[in-house]
Design a protein around this motif. Structure first.
Motif, PDB file in Angstrom:
ATOM      1  N   LEU A 283      87.066 -59.609 -80.051  1.00 62.31           N
ATOM      2  CA  LEU A 283      87.795 -58.945 -78.965  1.00 62.31           C
ATOM      3  C   LEU A 283      89.129 -58.405 -79.488  1.00 62.31           C
ATOM      4  O   LEU A 283      89.505 -57.249 -79.212  1.00 62.31           O
ATOM      5  CB  LEU A 283      88.011 -59.970 -77.839  1.00 62.31           C
ATOM      6  N   ILE A 284      89.831 -59.236 -80.261  1.00 67.81           N
ATOM      7  CA  ILE A 284      91.115 -58.804 -80.826  1.00 67.81           C
ATOM      8  C   ILE A 284      90.901 -57.556 -81.673  1.00 67.81           C
ATOM      9  O   ILE A 284      91.642 -56.565 -81.562  1.00 67.81           O
ATOM     10  CB  ILE A 284      91.757 -59.933 -81.678  1.00 67.81           C
ATOM     11  N   CYS A 316      99.047 -59.711 -66.587  1.00 64.47           N
ATOM     12  CA  CYS A 316      99.322 -61.142 -66.821  1.00 64.47           C
ATOM     13  C   CYS A 316      99.596 -61.451 -68.291  1.00 64.47           C
ATOM     14  O   CYS A 316     100.141 -62.527 -68.602  1.00 64.47           O
ATOM     15  CB  CYS A 316      98.135 -61.986 -66.376  1.00 64.47           C
ATOM     16  N   ALA A 317      99.145 -60.577 -69.183  1.00 66.41           N
ATOM     17  CA  ALA A 317      99.299 -60.868 -70.621  1.00 66.41           C
ATOM     18  C   ALA A 317     100.779 -60.969 -70.983  1.00 66.41           C
ATOM     19  O   ALA A 317     101.608 -60.200 -70.467  1.00 66.41           O
ATOM     20  CB  ALA A 317      98.612 -59.784 -71.445  1.00 66.41           C
ATOM     21  N   ALA A 318     101.092 -61.933 -71.855  1.00 64.85           N
ATOM     22  CA  ALA A 318     102.491 -62.171 -72.217  1.00 64.85           C
ATOM     23  C   ALA A 318     103.127 -60.935 -72.843  1.00 64.85           C
ATOM     24  O   ALA A 318     104.304 -60.639 -72.642  1.00 64.85           O
ATOM     25  CB  ALA A 318     102.543 -63.346 -73.185  1.00 64.85           C
ATOM     26  N   ALA A 326      93.669 -60.441 -75.529  1.00 67.20           N
ATOM     27  CA  ALA A 326      92.408 -61.180 -75.718  1.00 67.20           C
ATOM     28  C   ALA A 326      92.534 -62.603 -75.176  1.00 67.20           C
ATOM     29  O   ALA A 326      91.605 -63.148 -74.574  1.00 67.20           O
ATOM     30  CB  ALA A 326      92.036 -61.202 -77.195  1.00 67.20           C
ATOM     31  N   CYS A 327      93.705 -63.166 -75.359  1.00 63.95           N
ATOM     32  CA  CYS A 327      93.942 -64.539 -74.891  1.00 63.95           C
ATOM     33  C   CYS A 327      93.790 -64.591 -73.365  1.00 63.95           C
ATOM     34  O   CYS A 327      93.187 -65.512 -72.817  1.00 63.95           O
ATOM     35  CB  CYS A 327      95.349 -64.943 -75.323  1.00 63.95           C
ATOM     36  N   GLU A 328      94.303 -63.573 -72.683  1.00 63.72           N
ATOM     37  CA  GLU A 328      94.221 -63.546 -71.212  1.00 63.72           C
ATOM     38  C   GLU A 328      92.780 -63.330 -70.742  1.00 63.72           C
ATOM     39  O   GLU A 328      92.359 -63.885 -69.735  1.00 63.72           O
ATOM     40  CB  GLU A 328      95.139 -62.413 -70.710  1.00 63.72           C
ATOM     41  N   VAL A 329      92.008 -62.522 -71.506  1.00 63.63           N
ATOM     42  CA  VAL A 329      90.596 -62.304 -71.134  1.00 63.63           C
ATOM     43  C   VAL A 329      89.821 -63.614 -71.261  1.00 63.63           C
ATOM     44  O   VAL A 329      88.957 -63.923 -70.446  1.00 63.63           O
ATOM     45  CB  VAL A 329      89.937 -61.238 -72.050  1.00 63.63           C
TER      46      VAL A 329
END
Ligand SMILES: Cc1cc2nc3c(=O)[nH]c(=O)nc-3n(C[C@H](O)[C@H](O)[C@H](O)COP(=O)(O)OP(=O)(O)OC[C@H]3O[C@@H](n4cnc5c(N)ncnc54)[C@H](O)[C@@H]3O)c2cc1C
Length: 409
Positions: A283-284, A316-318, A326-329
């Motif tokens: 994803l990244i 919402c992503a930082a 990708a972390c938020e997904v």
């Protein structure tokens, strides 16, 4: 004796019907079934979206909960004693065939829950020793000398029945529209029983709303929902997640609720992975390539997740890095604030503690009083575990009463 019975079964739901059918075996036992509804087994007929998810291939390998300590082990023991295989052969003895789907959920081949209720009903109609009284609400049960006195409202008229043994099969307090408003607990308490705290289970969850307020109606298929309580992972379910105006619904949420129902006040957080089959690295890399090729950050999740969901994830992503997006997904967090409550729940978590009953589920407070089904402090995962418990617990009681009856003859 007029209105006198060996056994009175209160509640004609899944456990009451099982108990009565098993007791029909001994024609010397005069059995009375009292059901407040117009028909027997109304809830049973509605189970599994009307298809009747009767048990599960995984039964016997966990899947049960209890609010009081050690209750879980007792629940498992009861289900081991009268197992899935026993349940299936019992159903076959009534004339039903069952099959499991790819998820291990067992259904009747008719795929019609009401056809199972009918089999119970037909069997009881043929039993000379079992008397069924519907529209009969048991209001109180008292012990006088060697018998129980049951005061009952039958079509607006108060009637009294007498029985040497009483089996409380009145269910819990979930889904009141099926006659289960928790009144059985009052009967149990009148005999000195306690009650654990009660929680709605197998229910939609209320969550923090601000973050998801623009997502109402969006369904994500095959998401992975991980629940954390006090920082510890307590469940991991894959399935549909549907965003609503109060929080989240869908089968993954429903199943998750069985694990979190009694822990919501302690701070429960859902972490949703919208793409469990795509690794974070992949994803990244896809997001990074999109950004490198000059894509506007707004477009970055287009074609990867639902557009509106993508916009919320980005907000919402930082920061706008591929890693953060990708972390938020893959770890979209939602604090759980509550549930839709007992009216929407399929099952009650909690009830009469199993430690207040003996190995036959006879009350330790009152000889001759037995419990079966959801009134007890035992609940199961979604997928047939609760009907299996209703069957297993009712079988424990029925076998004990049959043996007692046999000894007297
Ligand atoms: C919509 C829905 C779908 C479900 N689907 C599934 C599924 O697919 N698989 C699964 O395993 N579980 C399912 N469940 C849960 C399962 O149905 C219950 O756990 C199970 O029916 C409990 O059995 P029981 O005999 O303890 O209580 P119930 O089946 O609830 O029966 C209790 C009966 O007692 C009667 N009663 C109550 N008080 C009195 C009184 N004072 N006097 C006379 N009668 C009284 C009620 O009218 C009721 O008929 C579902 C539940 C709901 C609501």
């Amino acid at each position: 004796m007029k209105n006198g019975f060996e056994i009175a079964v209160i509640g004609g739901g899944a456990s009451g019907l099982t108990c009565a059918v098993k007791l029909a075996k001994n024609k010397q036992l005069k059995v009375l079934v009292l059901e407040r509804g117009e028909r027997l087994g109304r809830k049973l007929s509605a189970t599994g979206n009307g298809q009747g998810n009767l048990t599960n291939e995984r039964v016997g390998h966990g899947g049960y909960f209890s609010v009081s300590s050690h209750g879980e082990k007792r629940a498992e023991e009861i289900v081991e004693k009268y197992s899935k295989a026993d349940f299936l052969s019992f159903l076959e003895s009534l004339g039903a065939l069952c099959e499991a789907d790819e998820k291990g959920r067992v259904y009747p081949t008719s795929r019609q829950a009401s056809s199972i209720t009918d089999l119970f009903r037909y069997r009881l109609e043929r039993a000379e020793n079992v008397f069924v009284c519907t529209k009969a609400l048991v209001e109180s049960v008292e012990r006088k000398n060697e018998e129980f006195v049951l005061r009952c409202l039958v079509e607006g008229e108060t009637k009294t029945f007498y029985a040497k043994n009483v089996v409380l099969c009145t269910g819990g307090t979930a889904a009141k529209n099926f006659g289960t408003d928790g009144n059985g607990y009052k009967i149990a308490k009148a005999f000195g029983h306690t009650l654990t705290p009660l929680y709605p289970s197998l229910v939609q969850l209320k969550t923090e709303k601000e973050k998801i307020k623009t997502l109402k109606g969006i369904r994500v298929n095959d998401a992975c929902v991980v629940a954390f309580s006090c920082g510890k992972e307590i469940s991991r379910e894959i399935g549909d997640v549907i965003f609503t105006d109060y929080g989240v619904s869908g089968d993954a949420i429903f199943r998750t609720s069985a694990f979190v129902a009694d822990k919501i006040d302690q701070g429960t957080i859902l972490e949703i992975d919208f793409l469990p089959n795509v690794s974070k690295e992949r994803l990244i890399s896809v997001i990074a390539k999109k950004l490198e090729s000059g894509a506007n950050p707004k477009e970055v999740l287009c074609g990867i997740v639902n557009n509106q969901l993508g916009r919320v994830i980005l907000s919402c992503a930082a920061c706008a890095t591929p890693e953060a997006i990708a972390c938020e997904v893959k770890s979209f967090t939602l604090p759980v604030l509550g549930s839709l409550g007992f009216d929407y729940a399929q099952v009650t978590k909690g009830g009469v503690p199993l430690c207040e009953t003996d190995e036959n589920l006879q009350s330790k407070k009152q000889k001759g009083l037995y419990f079966a089904g959801e009134i007890l402090d035992a609940d199961g995962e979604c997928g047939g575990f609760n009907l299996q418990f209703a069957y297993s617990s009712a079988s424990v009681v029925a076998e004990a009463l049959l043996q007692q009856g046999a000894k007297k003859q």
